[in-house]
Design a protein around this motif. Structure first.
Motif, PDB file in Angstrom:
ATOM      1  N   UNK A 193       0.817  -1.205   0.000  1.00  0.00           N
ATOM      2  CA  UNK A 193       0.000   0.000   0.000  1.00  0.00           C
ATOM      3  C   UNK A 193       0.842   1.243   0.000  1.00  0.00           C
ATOM      4  N   UNK A 194       0.201   2.354   0.340  1.00  0.00           N
ATOM      5  CA  UNK A 194       0.858   3.655   0.343  1.00  0.00           C
ATOM      6  C   UNK A 194       0.409   4.464  -0.861  1.00  0.00           C
ATOM      7  N   UNK A 195       1.339   5.196  -1.441  1.00  0.00           N
ATOM      8  CA  UNK A 195       1.036   6.005  -2.623  1.00  0.00           C
ATOM      9  C   UNK A 195       1.199   5.136  -3.861  1.00  0.00           C
ATOM     10  N   UNK A 196       0.160   4.322  -4.077  1.00  0.00           N
ATOM     11  CA  UNK A 196       0.157   3.345  -5.168  1.00  0.00           C
ATOM     12  C   UNK A 196      -1.191   3.379  -5.874  1.00  0.00           C
ATOM     13  N   UNK A 197      -1.196   2.917  -7.101  1.00  0.00           N
ATOM     14  CA  UNK A 197      -2.436   2.866  -7.884  1.00  0.00           C
ATOM     15  C   UNK A 197      -3.212   1.567  -7.662  1.00  0.00           C
TER      16      UNK A 197
END
Length: 157
Positions: free
Chosen positions: A20-24
């Motif tokens: 996860x995190x800043x992902x699409x």
């Protein structure tokens, strides 16, 4: 020493790894999902503070290949944008380490960091994957029982 390894998919065990995190495309991968990825092999030597010198042989997918499955939110076409991103790895026991994206990116440091699925020929299915950072002198970043991989940018704030 790193080489590609092929083999059959293993049964699930040892839980899941959340991406996860800043992902699409955030996702949850089972150990079986990790076994289905192309595996690499490496031998590492490091000093453990508690038990002294250690030497092991690991195999598993590259952290780079696993992280790419989540489609990090890089600015398209901006190669240097990847340099702003950090990868935080957390174990089930709360142990956490941070790597820069540049450490694992083939266009920068290209360190073949693994999510180890075997250690010295023994499957880690029951324990879950282990982060393996070749070249580290100290084994502190060799995190056992990886639970989360979070990709975030350093926005400079």
């Amino acid at each position: 020493m790193l080489g590609e390894q092929t083999g059959t998919v293993r049964a699930a065990g040892g839980g899941f790894v959340r991406l996860g995190g800043e992902v699409r495309s955030p996702r949850v991968l089972s150990v079986a999902d990790l076994w289905s990825l192309r595996r690499h092999e490496c031998e590492v030597e490091f000093t453990c503070r508690k038990s002294g010198p250690r030497r092991h042989r690991f195999s598993g997918p590259l952290l780079l290949d696993v992280a790419r499955l989540a489609e990090p939110a890089f600015v398209p076409g901006e190669r240097k944008d990847r340099l702003r991103f950090l990868i935080s790895i957390r174990a089930h026991d709360g142990h956490r380490v941070v790597l820069s994206w540049a450490e694992i990116d083939p266009e920068f440091a290209n360190i073949p960091v693994l999510l180890g699925l075997t250690r010295d020929g023994d499957a880690l299915d029951a324990e879950g994957p282990q982060l393996v950072v070749p070249g580290d002198v100290c084994g502190a970043r060799h995190v056992s029982k990886v639970a989360d991989v979070r990709i975030r940018s350093d926005s400079g704030d």
